[in-house]
Design a protein around this motif. Structure first.
Motif, PDB file in Angstrom:
ATOM      1  N   PHE A  25       0.654   1.765 -61.864  1.00  0.00           N
ATOM      2  CA  PHE A  25       1.934   2.457 -61.897  1.00  0.00           C
ATOM      3  C   PHE A  25       2.282   2.810 -63.338  1.00  0.00           C
ATOM      4  O   PHE A  25       1.644   2.349 -64.277  1.00  0.00           O
ATOM      5  CB  PHE A  25       3.039   1.624 -61.237  1.00  0.00           C
ATOM      6  CG  PHE A  25       3.240   0.254 -61.827  1.00  0.00           C
ATOM      7  CD1 PHE A  25       4.158   0.036 -62.822  1.00  0.00           C
ATOM      8  CD2 PHE A  25       2.486  -0.811 -61.370  1.00  0.00           C
ATOM      9  CE1 PHE A  25       4.337  -1.217 -63.350  1.00  0.00           C
ATOM     10  CE2 PHE A  25       2.657  -2.072 -61.892  1.00  0.00           C
ATOM     11  CZ  PHE A  25       3.591  -2.267 -62.884  1.00  0.00           C
ATOM     12  N   THR A  26       3.303   3.671 -63.493  1.00  0.00           N
ATOM     13  CA  THR A  26       3.722   4.111 -64.816  1.00  0.00           C
ATOM     14  C   THR A  26       5.159   3.688 -65.072  1.00  0.00           C
ATOM     15  O   THR A  26       5.969   3.623 -64.155  1.00  0.00           O
ATOM     16  CB  THR A  26       3.630   5.635 -64.955  1.00  0.00           C
ATOM     17  OG1 THR A  26       4.475   6.225 -63.977  1.00  0.00           O
ATOM     18  CG2 THR A  26       2.212   6.120 -64.772  1.00  0.00           C
ATOM     19  N   SER A  40      12.382   3.889 -66.307  1.00  0.00           N
ATOM     20  CA  SER A  40      12.172   4.058 -64.881  1.00  0.00           C
ATOM     21  C   SER A  40      10.731   3.708 -64.532  1.00  0.00           C
ATOM     22  O   SER A  40       9.812   3.969 -65.306  1.00  0.00           O
ATOM     23  CB  SER A  40      12.462   5.497 -64.480  1.00  0.00           C
ATOM     24  OG  SER A  40      12.161   5.709 -63.137  1.00  0.00           O
ATOM     25  N   VAL A  41      10.554   3.142 -63.342  1.00  0.00           N
ATOM     26  CA  VAL A  41       9.214   2.779 -62.904  1.00  0.00           C
ATOM     27  C   VAL A  41       8.695   3.777 -61.873  1.00  0.00           C
ATOM     28  O   VAL A  41       7.601   4.281 -61.983  1.00  0.00           O
ATOM     29  CB  VAL A  41       9.199   1.349 -62.315  1.00  0.00           C
ATOM     30  CG1 VAL A  41       7.828   1.001 -61.780  1.00  0.00           C
ATOM     31  CG2 VAL A  41       9.619   0.343 -63.355  1.00  0.00           C
ATOM     32  N   PHE A  42       9.500   4.099 -60.878  1.00  0.00           N
ATOM     33  CA  PHE A  42       9.021   4.933 -59.781  1.00  0.00           C
ATOM     34  C   PHE A  42       9.599   6.341 -59.775  1.00  0.00           C
ATOM     35  O   PHE A  42       9.182   7.166 -58.985  1.00  0.00           O
ATOM     36  CB  PHE A  42       9.334   4.270 -58.442  1.00  0.00           C
ATOM     37  CG  PHE A  42       8.609   2.969 -58.255  1.00  0.00           C
ATOM     38  CD1 PHE A  42       7.238   2.943 -58.092  1.00  0.00           C
ATOM     39  CD2 PHE A  42       9.298   1.777 -58.248  1.00  0.00           C
ATOM     40  CE1 PHE A  42       6.566   1.748 -57.918  1.00  0.00           C
ATOM     41  CE2 PHE A  42       8.630   0.577 -58.075  1.00  0.00           C
ATOM     42  CZ  PHE A  42       7.271   0.569 -57.915  1.00  0.00           C
ATOM     43  N   SER A  43      10.568   6.648 -60.610  1.00  0.00           N
ATOM     44  CA  SER A  43      11.188   7.977 -60.590  1.00  0.00           C
ATOM     45  C   SER A  43      11.242   8.545 -62.008  1.00  0.00           C
ATOM     46  O   SER A  43      10.842   7.900 -62.967  1.00  0.00           O
ATOM     47  CB  SER A  43      12.597   7.884 -59.991  1.00  0.00           C
ATOM     48  OG  SER A  43      13.416   7.047 -60.790  1.00  0.00           O
ATOM     49  N   GLU A  44      11.743   9.757 -62.112  1.00  0.00           N
ATOM     50  CA  GLU A  44      11.871  10.414 -63.425  1.00  0.00           C
ATOM     51  C   GLU A  44      13.007   9.768 -64.218  1.00  0.00           C
ATOM     52  O   GLU A  44      14.012   9.336 -63.651  1.00  0.00           O
ATOM     53  CB  GLU A  44      12.186  11.902 -63.237  1.00  0.00           C
ATOM     54  CG  GLU A  44      11.067  12.698 -62.590  1.00  0.00           C
ATOM     55  CD  GLU A  44       9.982  13.039 -63.581  1.00  0.00           C
ATOM     56  OE1 GLU A  44      10.285  13.228 -64.767  1.00  0.00           O
ATOM     57  OE2 GLU A  44       8.816  13.089 -63.151  1.00  0.00           O
ATOM     58  N   VAL A  45      12.854   9.724 -65.533  1.00  0.00           N
ATOM     59  CA  VAL A  45      13.928   9.191 -66.362  1.00  0.00           C
ATOM     60  C   VAL A  45      15.002  10.255 -66.540  1.00  0.00           C
ATOM     61  O   VAL A  45      14.726  11.452 -66.510  1.00  0.00           O
ATOM     62  CB  VAL A  45      13.402   8.741 -67.746  1.00  0.00           C
ATOM     63  CG1 VAL A  45      12.530   7.539 -67.616  1.00  0.00           C
ATOM     64  CG2 VAL A  45      12.696   9.838 -68.473  1.00  0.00           C
ATOM     65  N   GLU A  46      16.231   9.803 -66.715  1.00  0.00           N
ATOM     66  CA  GLU A  46      17.333  10.733 -66.946  1.00  0.00           C
ATOM     67  C   GLU A  46      17.385  11.068 -68.426  1.00  0.00           C
ATOM     68  O   GLU A  46      17.324  10.198 -69.286  1.00  0.00           O
ATOM     69  CB  GLU A  46      18.645  10.119 -66.488  1.00  0.00           C
ATOM     70  CG  GLU A  46      18.725   9.909 -64.997  1.00  0.00           C
ATOM     71  CD  GLU A  46      20.061   9.335 -64.576  1.00  0.00           C
ATOM     72  OE1 GLU A  46      21.008   9.371 -65.385  1.00  0.00           O
ATOM     73  OE2 GLU A  46      20.151   8.844 -63.444  1.00  0.00           O
ATOM     74  N   LYS A  47      17.502  12.359 -68.706  1.00  0.00           N
ATOM     75  CA  LYS A  47      17.559  12.814 -70.086  1.00  0.00           C
ATOM     76  C   LYS A  47      18.974  12.621 -70.624  1.00  0.00           C
ATOM     77  O   LYS A  47      19.905  12.308 -69.898  1.00  0.00           O
ATOM     78  CB  LYS A  47      17.171  14.298 -70.171  1.00  0.00           C
ATOM     79  CG  LYS A  47      15.828  14.620 -69.543  1.00  0.00           C
ATOM     80  CD  LYS A  47      14.709  14.038 -70.346  1.00  0.00           C
ATOM     81  CE  LYS A  47      13.377  14.470 -69.698  1.00  0.00           C
ATOM     82  NZ  LYS A  47      12.263  13.824 -70.260  1.00  0.00           N
TER      83      LYS A  47
END
Length: 135
Positions: A25-26, A40-47
Motif C-alpha cells: 500500500f501507499t 492518507s493511506v487509501f485515498s487522495e490527500v487534501e491539498k
C-alpha cells in the motif's frame, strides 16, 4: 477442546500474517512548508486551501511552497516454500522443545482412595488370640 481452539487461533493468525505480508500500500503526505497538512493511506490527500495563492507564489519565487510525498510500502511478491529436506532440522527442534517442556512438568498426582477413611476399631487382637506371630 482447548487444543482444537488453540489450533484454530494459530491457523487464523498465520493466515493473517501471510495476507498482511503480501499486501502492498501507499502512504501519501502533503506538506506546506515544513508542516504536515494531510496524510492518507487509501485515498487522495487534501491539498491546501490556498492553492491558487501558492501557484502565484511559485511563479514569482520559482520555488514551490507545498510538496507531496508518496511512500510505497511493498509486500512480498513470492512466498518461500520449504522443501522436505528441512525435515532433520524440524525433527531436531521438535525433540528439543518437547524435552525442554518436559523439564517443567510435575509428577502426576497419585490418588489415594482410602485417605479420608479411618481403620476399623479393634475389638480383639486376632494375632494374639490365634497365637500367630511373625518371626
Amino acid at each position: 477442546m482447548i487444543k482444537q481452539i488453540l489450533h484454530k487461533v494459530f491457523s487464523i493468525n498465520m493466515a493473517l500474517l501471510v495476507l498482511l505480508s503480501t499486501v502492498s500500500f501507499t502512504v501519501e503526505k502533503h506538506y506546506c512548508g515544513d508542516a504536515l497538512i494531510d496524510a492518507s493511506v487509501f485515498s487522495e490527500v487534501e491539498k491546501c486551501a490556498s492553492e491558487a495563492y501558492e501557484i502565484e507564489l511559485e511563479k514569482i519565487t520559482k520555488k514551490p511552497c507545498c510538496k507531496d510525498v508518496v511512500d510505497v510500502i511493498e509486500g512480498q511478491d513470492e512466498l518461500q516454500k520449504t522443501s522436505f529436506d528441512d525435515l532433520d532440522q524440524q525433527l531436531f527442534l521438535t525433540a528439543y522443545f518437547k524435552s525442554y517442556k518436559n523439564l517443567f512438568e510435575g509428577l502426576p498426582n497419585h490418588v489415594i482412595p482410602h485417605k479420608d477413611y479411618s481403620p476399623p476399631n479393634l475389638v480383639f487382637d486376632i494375632q494374639l488370640l490365634d497365637a500367630v506371630f511373625l518371626i
